[in-house]
Motif scaffolding. Structure first.
Motif, short mmCIF file in Angstrom:
data_model
loop_
_atom_site.label_atom_id
_atom_site.label_comp_id
_atom_site.label_asym_id
_atom_site.label_seq_id
_atom_site.Cartn_x
_atom_site.Cartn_y
_atom_site.Cartn_z
N GLY A 71 0.80 -1.23 0.00
CA GLY A 71 0.00 0.00 0.00
C GLY A 71 0.83 1.27 0.00
N GLY A 72 2.15 1.13 -0.08
CA GLY A 72 3.00 2.31 -0.10
C GLY A 72 3.12 2.98 1.27
N TYR A 73 2.91 2.21 2.35
CA TYR A 73 2.98 2.75 3.70
C TYR A 73 4.37 2.54 4.29
N ALA A 74 4.71 3.39 5.25
CA ALA A 74 5.86 3.09 6.12
C ALA A 74 5.41 2.02 7.10
N LEU A 75 6.33 1.15 7.49
CA LEU A 75 5.97 0.05 8.37
C LEU A 75 5.41 0.56 9.70
N ASP A 76 6.00 1.62 10.22
CA ASP A 76 5.53 2.18 11.50
C ASP A 76 4.12 2.76 11.38
N ASP A 77 3.79 3.29 10.17
CA ASP A 77 2.44 3.84 9.97
C ASP A 77 1.40 2.74 9.90
N LEU A 78 1.79 1.60 9.36
CA LEU A 78 0.83 0.52 9.18
C LEU A 78 0.50 -0.15 10.51
N VAL A 79 1.52 -0.40 11.32
CA VAL A 79 1.30 -1.03 12.63
C VAL A 79 0.58 -0.03 13.53
N GLY A 80 -0.52 -0.44 14.09
CA GLY A 80 -1.35 0.43 14.92
C GLY A 80 -2.55 0.98 14.19
N MET A 81 -2.58 0.85 12.86
CA MET A 81 -3.71 1.34 12.07
C MET A 81 -4.92 0.44 12.27
N GLY A 82 -6.10 1.04 12.32
CA GLY A 82 -7.32 0.24 12.34
C GLY A 82 -7.46 -0.50 11.02
N PHE A 83 -7.73 -1.81 11.10
CA PHE A 83 -7.76 -2.61 9.88
C PHE A 83 -8.82 -2.11 8.91
#
Length: 455
Positions: A71-83
């Motif tokens: 999805g073009g995300y940084a790993l830190d941005d993805l972890v913690g995101m609401g699914f």
């Protein structure tokens, strides 16, 4: 103290210490193996092509690099995101419903297709494969995300090609049906046009709302539902370069714009091909009709001719005889076909006829007299005009013979010749009679004159 010099209490301490050392060694080995196993699976997860996320309480608590890259995300941005924030809005309710039911222990599909939202807002087709695991002592949803954009494009392209192939098959079936109709020699132009016009709508993209018409030299042939609308496609019918009509296809309802209005480019090719085939068919039918009329005319002329007409091959066998020639020799036409001309010629003229045939082999025409023997045995004198006939490859095919019965003419010629002889002899006798002195001499002279005349 014991025999070794240690008190019993000391031995117990030594035993306890030895057990602790042994347990430590075992634990160290187990820990090492666990760490190796963890490293192996961590390496597998990190190097996996598919995205992997773990969800607890509706939030992403773990994600691998492939999931972030998808999805073009940084790993830190993805972890913690609401699914739910990762799922495209139109699919969000369905995905969350499956997640809740799965976590509640209900039986739900574990593999299905959906879309996720990339960081830039683009929606990406993915295949989602989910299952329950224990993570950090609690139930969690392990989700594999596979990018299927290429597969979806391939499927869509395959569907498009399959659809296009179906359209081309319809068009080919139409052309095949039209050509089959046109190949049936007993069908008239009108019958072919009416049948062709019924075939046309089934070959267009929207056959249920298609209608067709063929106009030809002021006449119209159309389907029962024909109604001329603004959604119309046409092609001119031309015969010998001149427009004589058209093929028209109309849609009765509006459809999306394609190549030419709602019509496909291939449909324009098809309608032009149909108009072209109709033009060629018309030219051929007219040529065939003209040929039939010409053939009938010449057949009438040949069969009603006052001369005998025949075709003979290189072996002098009859290929064709007209009624006059058959009547001349007293045979039926069927009796003469395949029979040799030489059978009808006196034996002393056979070689002469063969020599004439050799002239035909050289491409020569000739005119000569010969005799044919009637079936009843009587001779018939004929005047023959003979000419070579060639096939399409320029090879000698046959000899055309036109025979005139001159039997009666020859009799008249003989009578006239005899009369002329007698008249000449009489004139000579009259000249001798002038100033006759000796009767015996005169009689002798008359006999000589008559003898010479009879010779």
């Amino acid at each position: 103290m014991s025999e070794e010099g240690f008190r019993e209490h000391d031995l117990d301490l030594f035993g306890l210490f030895a057990n602790q050392v042994a347990d430590a060694a075992v634990n160290s080995s187990l820990f090492s193996r666990l760490r190796e196993s963890e490293e192996k699976y961590r390496s597998f997860v990190e190097q996996a092509i598919d995205g992997i996320v773990i969800i607890q309480d509706g939030r992403i608590v773990f994600a691998n690099r492939a999931a972030a890259n998808l999805g073009g995300y940084a790993l830190d941005d993805l972890v913690g995101m609401g699914f739910q924030d990762l799922v495209a809005p139109e699919f969000r309710d369905g995905v969350l419903d499956r997640y809740r039911r799965r976590m509640a222990g209900q039986q739900v599909s574990s593999v299905y297709e959906t879309k996720i939202v990339a960081r830039d807002g683009e929606e990406i087709d993915v295949e989602l494969n989910a299952g329950i695991i224990q993570y950090q002592g609690r139930a969690a949803d392990l989700v594999f995300l596979r990018d299927i954009a290429e597969r979806k494009r391939a499927e869509e392209e395959l569907q498009t090609r399959t659809y296009d192939l179906g359209e081309r098959v319809k068009e080919l079936n139409c052309l095949y049906g039209v050509l089959k109709l046109m190949s049936e020699p007993t069908r008239s132009l009108e019958e072919v046009f009416q049948r062709v016009v019924r075939l046309i709508p089934h070959s267009w993209q929207y056959p249920d709302i298609a209608c067709a018409r063929i106009t030809f030299e002021g006449r119209g042939f159309k389907t029962d539902n024909f109604n001329e609308t603004s959604w119309k496609q046409s092609a001119d019918i031309r015969v010998s370069g001149e427009k004589v009509g058209s093929v028209d296809v109309c849609y009765l309802q509006e459809r999306p714009v394609a190549h030419e209005g709602p019509f496909l480019k291939e449909e324009m090719v098809l309608i032009n091909a149909l108009a072209g085939e109709i033009g060629v068919f018309t030219e051929r039918k007219r040529a065939e009709e003209a040929l039939r009329e010409s053939e009938e005319l010449y057949r009438t002329l040949v069969n009603s001719a006052e001369e005998g007409i025949c075709l003979v091959d290189s072996d002098e066998r009859f290929l064709f005889v007209n009624p006059k020639l058959a009547n001349l020799v007293g045979y039926d036409q069927e009796e003469l076909i395949g029979r040799s001309l030489l059978e009808l010629v006196p034996s002393d003229e056979v070689e002469f006829i063969r020599s004439e045939s050799r002239r035909r082999m050289k491409g020569e025409t000739s005119r000569y007299e010969t005799t044919l023997i009637h079936k009843n045995g009587t001779p018939r004198k004929v005047l023959v005009n003979a000419a070579p006939i060639y096939d399409a490859e320029g090879q000698l095919y046959a000899t055309l013979g036109v025979l005139t019965d001159i039997t009666d003419l020859k009799k008249v010629e003989d009578e006239l010749r005899l009369r002329l002889i007698y008249q000449t002899a009489f004139a000579q006798i009259m000249n001798r009679a002038i100033g006759i002195e000796n009767l015996d001499t005169f009689i002798q002279a008359c006999l000589e004159i008559l003898g010479n005349a009879l010779d």
